[in-house]
Design an enzyme around this catalytic site. Structure first.
Site, PDB file in Angstrom:
ATOM      1  N   ASP A  22       0.851  -1.197   0.000  1.00  0.00           N
ATOM      2  CA  ASP A  22       0.000   0.000   0.000  1.00  0.00           C
ATOM      3  C   ASP A  22       0.886   1.247   0.000  1.00  0.00           C
ATOM      4  OD1 ASP A  22      -1.875   2.019   0.471  1.00  0.00           O
ATOM      5  OD2 ASP A  22      -3.026   0.812   1.896  1.00  0.00           O
ATOM      6  N   LYS A  23       0.525   2.193  -0.850  1.00  0.00           N
ATOM      7  CA  LYS A  23       1.296   3.434  -0.963  1.00  0.00           C
ATOM      8  C   LYS A  23       0.960   4.392   0.182  1.00  0.00           C
ATOM      9  CE  LYS A  23       1.957   6.978  -4.543  1.00  0.00           C
ATOM     10  NZ  LYS A  23       1.369   7.496  -5.793  1.00  0.00           N
ATOM     11  N   LEU A  24      -0.149   4.127   0.859  1.00  0.00           N
ATOM     12  CA  LEU A  24      -0.656   5.006   1.924  1.00  0.00           C
ATOM     13  C   LEU A  24      -0.823   6.439   1.409  1.00  0.00           C
ATOM     14  CD1 LEU A  24       1.221   3.652   5.091  1.00  0.00           C
ATOM     15  CD2 LEU A  24      -1.113   3.152   4.334  1.00  0.00           C
ATOM     16  N   ASP A  48       4.361   1.513  -3.952  1.00  0.00           N
ATOM     17  CA  ASP A  48       3.477   1.972  -5.017  1.00  0.00           C
ATOM     18  C   ASP A  48       3.322   0.854  -6.049  1.00  0.00           C
ATOM     19  OD1 ASP A  48       2.336   3.328  -7.121  1.00  0.00           O
ATOM     20  OD2 ASP A  48       3.747   5.017  -7.084  1.00  0.00           O
ATOM     21  N   THR A 113     -14.822  -1.684 -11.484  1.00  0.00           N
ATOM     22  CA  THR A 113     -16.035  -0.940 -11.157  1.00  0.00           C
ATOM     23  C   THR A 113     -17.086  -1.032 -12.259  1.00  0.00           C
ATOM     24  OG1 THR A 113     -16.837   1.327 -10.885  1.00  0.00           O
ATOM     25  CG2 THR A 113     -14.790   1.082 -12.081  1.00  0.00           C
ATOM     26  N   ASP A 114     -18.338  -0.867 -11.885  1.00  0.00           N
ATOM     27  CA  ASP A 114     -19.410  -0.810 -12.889  1.00  0.00           C
ATOM     28  C   ASP A 114     -19.329   0.478 -13.707  1.00  0.00           C
ATOM     29  OD1 ASP A 114     -20.233   0.970 -10.914  1.00  0.00           O
ATOM     30  OD2 ASP A 114     -22.133  -0.043 -10.472  1.00  0.00           O
ATOM     31  N   GLU A 115     -18.534   1.449 -13.237  1.00  0.00           N
ATOM     32  CA  GLU A 115     -18.462   2.741 -13.932  1.00  0.00           C
ATOM     33  C   GLU A 115     -17.818   2.632 -15.308  1.00  0.00           C
ATOM     34  OE1 GLU A 115     -17.371   6.181 -11.771  1.00  0.00           O
ATOM     35  OE2 GLU A 115     -18.365   5.505  -9.946  1.00  0.00           O
ATOM     36  N   TYR A 137     -11.661   8.941 -13.956  1.00  0.00           N
ATOM     37  CA  TYR A 137     -11.532   7.749 -13.096  1.00  0.00           C
ATOM     38  C   TYR A 137     -12.007   6.502 -13.838  1.00  0.00           C
ATOM     39  CZ  TYR A 137     -13.245   4.158  -9.916  1.00  0.00           C
ATOM     40  OH  TYR A 137     -13.537   2.946  -9.341  1.00  0.00           O
ATOM     41  N   ALA A 138     -13.235   6.574 -14.382  1.00  0.00           N
ATOM     42  CA  ALA A 138     -13.811   5.399 -15.046  1.00  0.00           C
ATOM     43  C   ALA A 138     -12.970   4.996 -16.256  1.00  0.00           C
ATOM     44  CB  ALA A 138     -15.254   5.697 -15.459  1.00  0.00           C
ATOM     45  N   LYS A 141      -9.909   3.097 -15.063  1.00  0.00           N
ATOM     46  CA  LYS A 141     -10.233   1.722 -14.685  1.00  0.00           C
ATOM     47  C   LYS A 141     -10.512   0.881 -15.936  1.00  0.00           C
ATOM     48  CE  LYS A 141     -10.632   0.247 -10.934  1.00  0.00           C
ATOM     49  NZ  LYS A 141      -9.575  -0.389 -10.081  1.00  0.00           N
ATOM     50  N   ARG A 201     -27.877   4.628  -7.816  1.00  0.00           N
ATOM     51  CA  ARG A 201     -26.715   3.769  -7.627  1.00  0.00           C
ATOM     52  C   ARG A 201     -27.179   2.447  -7.034  1.00  0.00           C
ATOM     53  NH1 ARG A 201     -24.957   7.144 -10.372  1.00  0.00           N
ATOM     54  NH2 ARG A 201     -23.059   8.402 -10.201  1.00  0.00           N
ATOM     55  N   ARG A 260     -22.179  17.311 -10.501  1.00  0.00           N
ATOM     56  CA  ARG A 260     -20.864  16.830 -10.952  1.00  0.00           C
ATOM     57  C   ARG A 260     -20.827  16.881 -12.485  1.00  0.00           C
ATOM     58  NH1 ARG A 260     -19.789  10.737  -9.038  1.00  0.00           N
ATOM     59  NH2 ARG A 260     -18.830  11.714  -7.231  1.00  0.00           N
ATOM     60  N   HIS A 263     -21.870  13.773 -14.904  1.00  0.00           N
ATOM     61  CA  HIS A 263     -22.413  12.878 -13.875  1.00  0.00           C
ATOM     62  C   HIS A 263     -23.210  11.715 -14.476  1.00  0.00           C
ATOM     63  CE1 HIS A 263     -24.310  12.987  -9.571  1.00  0.00           C
ATOM     64  NE2 HIS A 263     -23.832  11.810  -9.887  1.00  0.00           N
TER      65      HIS A 263
HETATM   66  O1  DAU Z   1     -19.988   2.371  -8.873  1.00  0.00           O
HETATM   67  C1  DAU Z   1     -18.791   2.034  -8.210  1.00  0.00           C
HETATM   68  C2  DAU Z   1     -18.061   3.303  -7.888  1.00  0.00           C
HETATM   69  O2  DAU Z   1     -18.739   3.920  -6.809  1.00  0.00           O
HETATM   70  C3  DAU Z   1     -16.593   3.087  -7.539  1.00  0.00           C
HETATM   71  O3  DAU Z   1     -15.930   2.574  -8.645  1.00  0.00           O
HETATM   72  C4  DAU Z   1     -15.958   4.424  -7.160  1.00  0.00           C
HETATM   73  O4  DAU Z   1     -14.618   4.251  -6.786  1.00  0.00           O
HETATM   74  C5  DAU Z   1     -16.726   5.037  -6.020  1.00  0.00           C
HETATM   75  O5  DAU Z   1     -16.184   6.302  -5.701  1.00  0.00           O
HETATM   76  C6  DAU Z   1     -18.210   5.141  -6.365  1.00  0.00           C
HETATM   77  O6  DAU Z   1     -18.429   6.179  -7.344  1.00  0.00           O
HETATM   78  P1  DAU Z   1     -19.635   7.215  -7.200  1.00  0.00           P
HETATM   79  O7  DAU Z   1     -19.279   8.422  -7.951  1.00  0.00           O
HETATM   80  O8  DAU Z   1     -20.931   6.563  -7.509  1.00  0.00           O
HETATM   81  O9  DAU Z   1     -19.585   7.449  -5.586  1.00  0.00           O
HETATM   82  P2  DAU Z   1     -19.727   8.773  -4.724  1.00  0.00           P
HETATM   83  O10 DAU Z   1     -19.828   8.333  -3.303  1.00  0.00           O
HETATM   84  O11 DAU Z   1     -18.727   9.799  -5.067  1.00  0.00           O
HETATM   85  O12 DAU Z   1     -21.152   9.341  -5.184  1.00  0.00           O
HETATM   86  C7  DAU Z   1     -22.328   8.569  -5.112  1.00  0.00           C
HETATM   87  C8  DAU Z   1     -23.451   9.413  -5.694  1.00  0.00           C
HETATM   88  O13 DAU Z   1     -23.716  10.495  -4.791  1.00  0.00           O
HETATM   89  C9  DAU Z   1     -23.127  10.070  -7.023  1.00  0.00           C
HETATM   90  O14 DAU Z   1     -24.302  10.110  -7.824  1.00  0.00           O
HETATM   91  C10 DAU Z   1     -22.693  11.482  -6.664  1.00  0.00           C
HETATM   92  C11 DAU Z   1     -23.523  11.769  -5.432  1.00  0.00           C
HETATM   93  N1  DAU Z   1     -22.887  12.671  -4.428  1.00  0.00           N
HETATM   94  C12 DAU Z   1     -21.642  12.358  -3.989  1.00  0.00           C
HETATM   95  C13 DAU Z   1     -20.989  13.154  -3.071  1.00  0.00           C
HETATM   96  C14 DAU Z   1     -19.599  12.831  -2.601  1.00  0.00           C
HETATM   97  C15 DAU Z   1     -23.587  13.766  -3.931  1.00  0.00           C
HETATM   98  O15 DAU Z   1     -24.750  14.024  -4.300  1.00  0.00           O
HETATM   99  N2  DAU Z   1     -22.938  14.566  -3.021  1.00  0.00           N
HETATM  100  C16 DAU Z   1     -21.675  14.328  -2.571  1.00  0.00           C
HETATM  101  O16 DAU Z   1     -21.138  15.100  -1.761  1.00  0.00           O
END
Ligand code: DAU
Length: 321
Positions: A22-24, A48, A113-115, A137-138, A141, A201, A260, A263
């Site tokens: 782990d890179k920490l 790393d 990831t599903d992304e 990110y997606a 991956k 999600r 985002r 998004h």
């Molecule tokens: O689907 C798997 C993925 O899930 C993983 O591969 C990623 O590493 C992981 O970060 C996660 O991605 P998401 O973008 O779906 O997760 P996140 O927790 O950032 O956001 C979940 C949903 O909530 C997304 O639609 C954005 C929204 N969100 C997120 C944050 C941080 C908000 O509305 N407000 C926020 O502050």
């Protein structure tokens, strides 16, 4: 997730040995492994995955299997600064695959990831769905997953790729939706919902994800791809309202913020192939969320340290305050 998996595996397989490389980075935290750090069948190497030397240090005494949990994972960070994502997720995976090849490992599992599939309006992605990544990110991956496929096809390296839906549970770094919202509320702050909060999600509790990876280790076939999904599909507002209610807050705690960029509206995967290996989720989303909320309530010192440190800088950059 990596630390949860190590603890899970060591508790269930007393005769296995785990080397943790782990890179920490900002999200890594050795405190998560405190309870097993002196275990005779656990060792830690700080390094790393993108450094061949570091990887060699970890593999030096020989390993049978490599499970690649290491990644830059946060979509918002990848939008602000994609660089680290390419280095760790793409080049890091390449470095690990190359080392796996040199060491003739018996199994290499890529935690993905599903992304990589992009967003889907109805139905669910299966293992053959094309990749249409929408964030840096997606895309990183997806690049790594293509390398995994190529190493199986070209070198016959026994590689398996898993595509998981969103995981949540104890010890999750605070940038993700669920831990961010829980800890904000525990600090009496508001929760920033992106856009209208209608994005969807699919959620899996960490222990069920660990079980899924264990099933893949034991029964998965080289060259195959497995989706990890539960069918627990919720809008962000549904998750938010559940957390608000559990903690005794009302809707006035929600702050609707700028969406985002790019998004993805909805993710959903078909996990029938993995279910065919005997896996199924054991913990419903509500029970999982209750356990997670309890963990953050009982481990305030763990997350307070994070919130007062580096995280704050990121938060300011992200939300402008
Ligand atoms: O689907 C798997 C993925 O899930 C993983 O591969 C990623 O590493 C992981 O970060 C996660 O991605 P998401 O973008 O779906 O997760 P996140 O927790 O950032 O956001 C979940 C949903 O909530 C997304 O639609 C954005 C929204 N969100 C997120 C944050 C941080 C908000 O509305 N407000 C926020 O502050």
């Amino acid at each position: 997730m990596g630390s949860n998996f190590i603890k899970y595996i060591l508790a269930r397989h007393a005769d296995w040995e785990v080397v943790n490389l782990d890179k920490l980075t900002y999200a890594g935290n050795l405190e998560n492994l405190r309870e097993i750090e002196n275990s005779p069948n656990y060792s830690f190497v700080k390094g790393d995955i993108a450094s061949a030397q570091d990887v060699e240090k970890a593999l030096g005494n020989g390993v049978d299997k490599i499970i690649n949990y290491a990644a830059e994972t946060h979509v918002d960070r990848s939008i602000l600064a994609p660089d680290a994502f390419i280095k760790t997720d793409v080049f890091g995976t390449y470095t690990l695959l190359e080392a796996a090849r040199q060491h003739n490992v018996a199994q290499y599992i890529q935690i993905s990831t599903d992304e990589v599939f992009g967003s889907i309006k109805t139905g669910a992605f299966d293992e053959q769905s094309p990749f249409e990544p929408n964030s840096p990110y997606a895309a990183s991956k997806a690049g790594a997953d293509h390398l995994c496929r190529a190493y199986f096809k070209t070198y016959n390296l026994p590689v398996i790729v898993s595509h998981s839906c969103n995981f949540f549970g104890p010890n999750q770094y605070l940038e993700k939706l669920i831990p961010l919202f829980i800890t904000n509320l525990l600090e009496n702050k508001k929760v920033p919902v992106y856009g209208a909060g209608d994005q969807r999600r699919e959620w899996i509790f960490t222990e069920d994800h660990c079980k899924a990876v264990e099933t893949i280790m034991e029964k998965g076939e080289a060259g195959e791809v497995y989706n990890i999904g539960t069918g627990f599909e919720k809008t962000n507002l549904e998750i938010t309202r559940f957390i608000l209610q559990e903690l005794g807050f009302g809707e006035d705690r929600i702050e609707y913020v700028k969406d985002r960029p790019g998004h993805d509206w909805r993710y959903a995967v078909n996990a029938e192939k993995l279910r065919g290996l005997g896996w199924q989720p054991g913990i419903g989303w509500e029970e999982g969320l209750r356990r997670t909320i309890k963990w953050y309530q009982e481990n305030e010192s763990w997350w307070k340290k994070i919130k007062s440190g580096e995280y704050l800088e990121y938060y300011k950059q992200q939300y402008g305050k």
